[in-house]
Write an enzyme that holds these catalytic residues in place. Structure first.
Site, mmCIF file in Angstrom:
data_model
loop_
_atom_site.group_PDB
_atom_site.id
_atom_site.type_symbol
_atom_site.label_atom_id
_atom_site.label_comp_id
_atom_site.label_asym_id
_atom_site.label_seq_id
_atom_site.Cartn_x
_atom_site.Cartn_y
_atom_site.Cartn_z
ATOM 1 N N VAL A 198 0.711 -1.219 0.167
ATOM 2 C CA VAL A 198 -0.047 -0.310 0.007
ATOM 3 C C VAL A 198 0.948 1.329 -0.169
ATOM 4 C CG1 VAL A 198 -1.894 -1.086 1.123
ATOM 5 C CG2 VAL A 198 -0.143 0.077 2.350
ATOM 6 N N SER A 200 -7.069 3.163 15.524
ATOM 7 C CA SER A 200 -6.596 2.409 16.905
ATOM 8 C C SER A 200 -6.989 3.289 18.005
ATOM 9 C CB SER A 200 -4.904 2.314 16.714
ATOM 10 O OG SER A 200 -4.784 2.235 18.262
ATOM 11 N N TYR A 235 3.482 6.099 16.088
ATOM 12 C CA TYR A 235 2.183 5.271 15.692
ATOM 13 C C TYR A 235 0.860 6.373 15.880
ATOM 14 C CZ TYR A 235 -1.222 1.295 15.998
ATOM 15 O OH TYR A 235 -1.894 0.667 15.794
ATOM 16 N N ALA A 282 0.565 9.407 15.955
ATOM 17 C CA ALA A 282 0.444 10.252 14.838
ATOM 18 C C ALA A 282 -0.230 9.818 13.552
ATOM 19 C CB ALA A 282 1.807 10.905 14.676
ATOM 20 N N LYS A 304 -2.184 7.163 13.532
ATOM 21 C CA LYS A 304 -3.630 6.786 13.607
ATOM 22 C C LYS A 304 -4.503 7.885 13.892
ATOM 23 C CE LYS A 304 -2.842 2.366 12.966
ATOM 24 N NZ LYS A 304 -3.546 1.763 11.889
ATOM 25 N N ILE A 329 -5.811 -6.321 20.474
ATOM 26 C CA ILE A 329 -6.093 -7.574 19.793
ATOM 27 C C ILE A 329 -5.211 -8.360 19.704
ATOM 28 C CG2 ILE A 329 -7.447 -8.211 17.689
ATOM 29 C CD1 ILE A 329 -8.880 -5.909 19.444
#
Ligand code: NAP
Length: 251
Positions: free
Chosen positions: A63, A141, A154, A156, A158, A187
């Site tokens: 991606v 998240s 991370y 930033a 999300k 999870i």
């Protein structure tokens, strides 16, 4: 109103593992035709097999690569005819670093996959969602809502996913295409080990959760399927938290 997705064509990124794989299996049960993609072709193949093979499609797609995304999306549309829904799930889970130990490479990797990846896939797919009732579900998240120490990069990405998605909802809503966000808590997925490291840490997270346990990928998949379905047809720009009731969020 149906919760089924009979004949709907759904593109899944990061479909070779964890939440993406569980969602593919759930959507296949609901009658969807899937384009299962992942940077990890072996994982995507496993998911394809678990979904029963044809009429689904499976292929490699990074991606973070514009060329890869554009090529693969045109191949999918040529093969499956159109797109109805996109599940932007590909992402890198966090590793905890103090900011002073965080490298530029780590920043580039997380931003390019978690955030730019959603932008590239969305931009390439918009022209192909032409039938009424289409939608996007983007993965953020709880870290996109409630920042954690030592996870600034991370967090930033999300937070960025939520802002991007809310703007998408306003822009694409005018064309009848909905955008919603799923924000999972902790999870139990294969590569969540950067956070879920060791028994002691898992126990701490379980104790900090009102339900006393981590979530399963299947418990996120059910929410994603609902958001795509007709039952959620008035949901647009929503952020759905799936975390079992984290105690640290109470205060
Ligand atoms: P996972 O099991 O690692 O699955 C993610 C999949 O995405 C993997 O197959 C991974 O391949 C793939 N991927 C990585 N980089 C990619 C790229 N550039 N292009 C395409 N695919 C790529 O992770 P997960 O725990 O299910 O997480 C899925 C999403 O949920 C992520 O966006 C994650 O941030 C988010 N999330 C997870 C949790 C959690 O607790 N698990 C909580 C909140 C949010 P490789 O294995 O080869 O890297």
């Amino acid at each position: 109103m149906s919760s089924r997705l009979e004949g709907k064509v759904v593109l899944i990124t990061g479909g070779g593992s964890g939440i993406g794989q569980a969602t593919a299996i759930e959507l296949a049960k609901l009658g969807a035709h899937l384009a299962i993609t992942d940077v990890n072709l072996e994982g995507a193949h496993d998911t394809y097999r678990l979904c029963g093979g044809k009429p689904h499609y499976c292929g490699v797609m990074d991606v973070s690569s514009k060329a890869d995304v554009e090529l693969r999306v045109s191949e999918i549309v040529a093969g499956l005819g159109r797109l109805d829904h996109v599940f932007n799930c590909a992402g890198i889970n966090p590793t905890s670093y103090p900011l002073t130990d965080t490298t530029d490479e780590y920043w580039d990797k997380l931003v390019n996959v978690n955030l730019k990846g959603i932008y590239l896939v969305t931009r390439a797919t918009i022209p192909h969602i032409t039938t009424p009732g289409g939608s996007y579900v983007n993965v953020s998240s709880i870290c996109g809502l409630y920042p954690q120490a030592e996870q600034a990069v991370y967090c930033a990405t999300k937070h960025g996913v939520i802002g991007f998605s809310k703007s998408m909802a306003l822009e694409l809503g005018l064309k009848g295409v909905r955008t919603n966000v799923v924000a999972p808590g902790y999870i139990d997925t294969p590569t969540n080990s950067g956070v879920v490291k060791g028994e002691e840490y898992v126990t701490r997270m379980e104790e900090g959760n009102s339900l006393g346990r981590l979530g399963t990928p299947e418990e996120v998949a059910g929410v994603v399927a609902f958001l795509m379905s007709e039952k959620a047809k008035y949901m647009n720009g929503s952020v759905v938290e799936v975390h079992g009731g984290l105690k640290m969020l109470e205060s």
